[in-house]
Design an enzyme around this catalytic site. Sequence first.
Site, PDB file in Angstrom:
ATOM      1  N   GLY A  16       0.811  -1.217   0.000  1.00 33.93           N
ATOM      2  CA  GLY A  16       0.000   0.000   0.000  1.00 33.93           C
ATOM      3  C   GLY A  16       0.839   1.258   0.000  1.00 33.93           C
ATOM      4  O   GLY A  16       0.549   2.221  -0.730  1.00 33.93           O
ATOM      5  N   GLU A  35      11.306   3.155   5.698  1.00 34.42           N
ATOM      6  CA  GLU A  35      11.130   1.716   5.884  1.00 34.42           C
ATOM      7  C   GLU A  35      12.236   1.200   6.794  1.00 34.42           C
ATOM      8  O   GLU A  35      13.424   1.362   6.493  1.00 34.42           O
ATOM      9  CB  GLU A  35      11.162   0.995   4.536  1.00 34.42           C
ATOM     10  CG  GLU A  35      11.134  -0.514   4.625  1.00 34.42           C
ATOM     11  CD  GLU A  35       9.986  -1.051   5.454  1.00 34.42           C
ATOM     12  OE1 GLU A  35      10.257  -1.773   6.435  1.00 34.42           O
ATOM     13  OE2 GLU A  35       8.821  -0.735   5.129  1.00 34.42           O
ATOM     14  N   THR A  42       5.366  -6.981   3.863  1.00 33.77           N
ATOM     15  CA  THR A  42       5.112  -8.355   4.274  1.00 33.77           C
ATOM     16  C   THR A  42       4.947  -9.290   3.088  1.00 33.77           C
ATOM     17  O   THR A  42       5.546 -10.362   3.026  1.00 33.77           O
ATOM     18  CB  THR A  42       3.864  -8.421   5.169  1.00 33.77           C
ATOM     19  OG1 THR A  42       4.134  -7.725   6.385  1.00 33.77           O
ATOM     20  CG2 THR A  42       3.507  -9.860   5.502  1.00 33.77           C
ATOM     21  N   CYS A  43       4.133  -8.915   2.122  1.00 29.70           N
ATOM     22  CA  CYS A  43       3.814  -9.815   1.013  1.00 29.70           C
ATOM     23  C   CYS A  43       5.067 -10.222   0.261  1.00 29.70           C
ATOM     24  O   CYS A  43       5.282 -11.401  -0.030  1.00 29.70           O
ATOM     25  CB  CYS A  43       2.820  -9.153   0.064  1.00 29.70           C
ATOM     26  SG  CYS A  43       2.350 -10.213  -1.327  1.00 29.70           S
ATOM     27  N   CYS A  48       3.240 -13.607   1.299  1.00 27.34           N
ATOM     28  CA  CYS A  48       2.594 -14.411   0.264  1.00 27.34           C
ATOM     29  C   CYS A  48       3.519 -14.809  -0.875  1.00 27.34           C
ATOM     30  O   CYS A  48       3.385 -15.921  -1.413  1.00 27.34           O
ATOM     31  CB  CYS A  48       1.360 -13.676  -0.280  1.00 27.34           C
ATOM     32  SG  CYS A  48       1.589 -11.931  -0.611  1.00 27.34           S
ATOM     33  N   LYS A  51       6.143 -17.458   0.412  1.00 23.65           N
ATOM     34  CA  LYS A  51       5.348 -18.612   0.835  1.00 23.65           C
ATOM     35  C   LYS A  51       4.812 -19.377  -0.376  1.00 23.65           C
ATOM     36  O   LYS A  51       4.804 -20.615  -0.384  1.00 23.65           O
ATOM     37  CB  LYS A  51       4.202 -18.149   1.736  1.00 23.65           C
ATOM     38  CG  LYS A  51       3.396 -19.283   2.343  1.00 23.65           C
ATOM     39  CD  LYS A  51       2.459 -18.764   3.426  1.00 23.65           C
ATOM     40  CE  LYS A  51       1.554 -17.670   2.919  1.00 23.65           C
ATOM     41  NZ  LYS A  51       0.639 -17.156   3.952  1.00 23.65           N
ATOM     42  N   TYR A  99      11.264  -3.177  -6.329  1.00 27.24           N
ATOM     43  CA  TYR A  99      10.424  -2.188  -5.671  1.00 27.24           C
ATOM     44  C   TYR A  99      11.220  -0.912  -5.389  1.00 27.24           C
ATOM     45  O   TYR A  99      10.715   0.206  -5.550  1.00 27.24           O
ATOM     46  CB  TYR A  99       9.865  -2.748  -4.358  1.00 27.24           C
ATOM     47  CG  TYR A  99       8.567  -3.496  -4.497  1.00 27.24           C
ATOM     48  CD1 TYR A  99       7.405  -3.027  -3.908  1.00 27.24           C
ATOM     49  CD2 TYR A  99       8.493  -4.681  -5.225  1.00 27.24           C
ATOM     50  CE1 TYR A  99       6.201  -3.709  -4.031  1.00 27.24           C
ATOM     51  CE2 TYR A  99       7.303  -5.373  -5.356  1.00 27.24           C
ATOM     52  CZ  TYR A  99       6.159  -4.887  -4.760  1.00 27.24           C
ATOM     53  OH  TYR A  99       4.991  -5.557  -4.882  1.00 27.24           O
ATOM     54  N   ALA A 115      10.634   5.108  11.441  1.00 23.73           N
ATOM     55  CA  ALA A 115      10.051   6.437  11.609  1.00 23.73           C
ATOM     56  C   ALA A 115       8.833   6.328  12.522  1.00 23.73           C
ATOM     57  O   ALA A 115       8.131   5.313  12.535  1.00 23.73           O
ATOM     58  CB  ALA A 115       9.642   7.021  10.258  1.00 23.73           C
ATOM     59  N   TYR A 178      -5.619 -19.174   7.381  1.00 22.76           N
ATOM     60  CA  TYR A 178      -4.953 -19.474   6.113  1.00 22.76           C
ATOM     61  C   TYR A 178      -3.457 -19.689   6.290  1.00 22.76           C
ATOM     62  O   TYR A 178      -2.864 -20.561   5.630  1.00 22.76           O
ATOM     63  CB  TYR A 178      -5.243 -18.372   5.084  1.00 22.76           C
ATOM     64  CG  TYR A 178      -4.544 -17.054   5.323  1.00 22.76           C
ATOM     65  CD1 TYR A 178      -3.341 -16.770   4.703  1.00 22.76           C
ATOM     66  CD2 TYR A 178      -5.093 -16.087   6.158  1.00 22.76           C
ATOM     67  CE1 TYR A 178      -2.691 -15.564   4.904  1.00 22.76           C
ATOM     68  CE2 TYR A 178      -4.456 -14.880   6.373  1.00 22.76           C
ATOM     69  CZ  TYR A 178      -3.253 -14.623   5.748  1.00 22.76           C
ATOM     70  OH  TYR A 178      -2.610 -13.426   5.977  1.00 22.76           O
ATOM     71  N   GLU A 182      -1.741 -23.151   5.155  1.00 20.30           N
ATOM     72  CA  GLU A 182      -0.762 -23.090   4.072  1.00 20.30           C
ATOM     73  C   GLU A 182       0.570 -23.689   4.502  1.00 20.30           C
ATOM     74  O   GLU A 182       1.172 -24.489   3.780  1.00 20.30           O
ATOM     75  CB  GLU A 182      -0.598 -21.643   3.604  1.00 20.30           C
ATOM     76  CG  GLU A 182      -1.799 -21.150   2.819  1.00 20.30           C
ATOM     77  CD  GLU A 182      -1.750 -19.676   2.474  1.00 20.30           C
ATOM     78  OE1 GLU A 182      -2.529 -19.255   1.603  1.00 20.30           O
ATOM     79  OE2 GLU A 182      -0.945 -18.940   3.084  1.00 20.30           O
ATOM     80  N   GLY A 264      -3.101 -15.493  13.767  1.00 14.89           N
ATOM     81  CA  GLY A 264      -3.599 -14.184  13.350  1.00 14.89           C
ATOM     82  C   GLY A 264      -2.513 -13.128  13.339  1.00 14.89           C
ATOM     83  O   GLY A 264      -1.372 -13.355  13.761  1.00 14.89           O
ATOM     84  N   ALA A 343      -8.041 -16.450  -1.680  1.00 17.02           N
ATOM     85  CA  ALA A 343      -7.562 -17.819  -1.867  1.00 17.02           C
ATOM     86  C   ALA A 343      -6.774 -18.262  -0.654  1.00 17.02           C
ATOM     87  O   ALA A 343      -6.181 -17.443   0.058  1.00 17.02           O
ATOM     88  CB  ALA A 343      -6.694 -17.919  -3.118  1.00 17.02           C
ATOM     89  N   HIS A 438     -13.202 -28.024 -22.930  1.00 20.90           N
ATOM     90  CA  HIS A 438     -12.989 -29.438 -22.606  1.00 20.90           C
ATOM     91  C   HIS A 438     -11.707 -29.967 -23.236  1.00 20.90           C
ATOM     92  O   HIS A 438     -11.388 -29.595 -24.365  1.00 20.90           O
ATOM     93  CB  HIS A 438     -14.189 -30.243 -23.125  1.00 20.90           C
ATOM     94  CG  HIS A 438     -14.107 -31.697 -22.838  1.00 20.90           C
ATOM     95  ND1 HIS A 438     -14.364 -32.223 -21.594  1.00 20.90           N
ATOM     96  CD2 HIS A 438     -13.780 -32.753 -23.635  1.00 20.90           C
ATOM     97  CE1 HIS A 438     -14.218 -33.530 -21.631  1.00 20.90           C
ATOM     98  NE2 HIS A 438     -13.859 -33.877 -22.864  1.00 20.90           N
ATOM     99  N   GLU A 443     -14.204 -26.330 -16.753  1.00 26.24           N
ATOM    100  CA  GLU A 443     -15.490 -26.548 -17.408  1.00 26.24           C
ATOM    101  C   GLU A 443     -16.577 -26.949 -16.433  1.00 26.24           C
ATOM    102  O   GLU A 443     -17.768 -26.797 -16.719  1.00 26.24           O
ATOM    103  CB  GLU A 443     -15.358 -27.612 -18.506  1.00 26.24           C
ATOM    104  CG  GLU A 443     -15.125 -29.024 -17.998  1.00 26.24           C
ATOM    105  CD  GLU A 443     -15.043 -30.033 -19.133  1.00 26.24           C
ATOM    106  OE1 GLU A 443     -15.929 -30.016 -20.017  1.00 26.24           O
ATOM    107  OE2 GLU A 443     -14.071 -30.826 -19.148  1.00 26.24           O
TER     108      GLU A 443
END
Length: 449
Positions: A16, A35, A42-43, A48, A51, A99, A115, A178, A182, A264, A343, A438, A443
């Site tokens: 974000g 930072e 985290t992601c 994620c 992982k 990034y 900070a 999750y 996972e 959590g 997911a 198919h 399907e």
Amino acid sequence: MAEYDYDLFVIGAGSGGTRAARVSASYGAKVAVAEEYRVGGTCVIRGCVPKKLLVYGSHFSEELEDGKNFGWTWENAKFDWTKLRDHVLKDVDRLNNAYTDTLKNHGVEIILERAELAGPHEIKLAGGKTVTAKYILIAVGAWPAVADFPGSGLMSTSNEMFHLEALPESIIIAGGGYIANEFAGIFNGLGSDVTVVNRSDIILRGYDESVRDRLIQISLAKGISYKFNCTFDRIEKRDDGALDVYMDGKKDPVRTDIVLAATGRRPKVDNLGLEKAGVATNDKNAIIVDDYSRTNVENIYAVGDVTNRVQLTPIAIREGQAFADTVFGDNPRTVDYDNIPSAVFSQPPIASVGLTESEARKQYGNIKIYSSDFRAMRNVFADRAERSLYKMIVEHPTEKILGLHMIGPDAPEILQAAAVAVKAGLTKQAFDDTVALHPSMSEELVLLK
């Protein structure tokens, strides 16, 4: 002289924060990001992305076994944890650099220091310097929550799982969400003995009951053990480094190499200086914001997990984008939180969008369920008993789709496109009118009965 050092100061360079900083800078704002660890959040750094790479790696134990019926044989196949771990961490380095480069290329100043707020317009850096900003955005995310009981300090969190010196022979995972499921699939696939300990008898609260039950059935068949309605009494460390885990008042402990706390995540607001700026939080220590992500302090905003609205990376990104458009782009925007697809990268994975069956019954009363319970062609050929389940919930009699829930191979990849139909408010007839692709698992979505 400018009244402030920066137009925008962002605390936290996660999904974000980086999106908000980059877009705000593209609108001409003078932006800085602080930072304390690594750019990416985290992601990218400890969540994620690494992982999911471990999930991929853990699949090969079944892939190698299933390959026998497809004519493949492997001699002396073995797994090297350090090779997988180090390659995953190398990819994290790549993403961290990507990034960082993106922010720099947009003229964002990156300050690799912790900070904290020193006032409504003031930010104090760990090095001792204080800077000012017209607007401040808090995007520090969340942190693993660890229960407080004797020896709980010996528990590991998801943060440490990517840096283990060796693959544990056994691991106890505390939690039913999750993260717990996972990592249970990951370590089971890599060869560890896995036990999931949950304080209730419900896993994956918020997901449809049918797919939750199916995951338990499949996980048990894979060798994952569950202890439901179970609580920890204490944990003690042995001389050899292993852990003795005492549960449910029983005299004899369970020996394990690692106890993973996956119960959590909590907003990471500790020592952030919120009280110095007058920023309000709720009873869960989440920063309170309005629809535009603004706090009770007019010039201070917050996005992502620190607000505890929806703890998903794509949501944090959208909140960061909406913030930048609103404050610097002269285009006030909010985020739509309805019908968010999600997911669980368990094994097999779960994918979901919209209302569960119980939620739909409460809200609409008269509903209808369509489902398909099947073995994927590959599982049939590999002689694997594992069955997939697709479930569609519709309003009756309009047949408007209220929810889609799936468990099976590649379920998240399939649901992403189907989620568009749910978001658009389509009916089951739109699926019925679509020709099946198919042979494919997808399907089944247009053949539901």
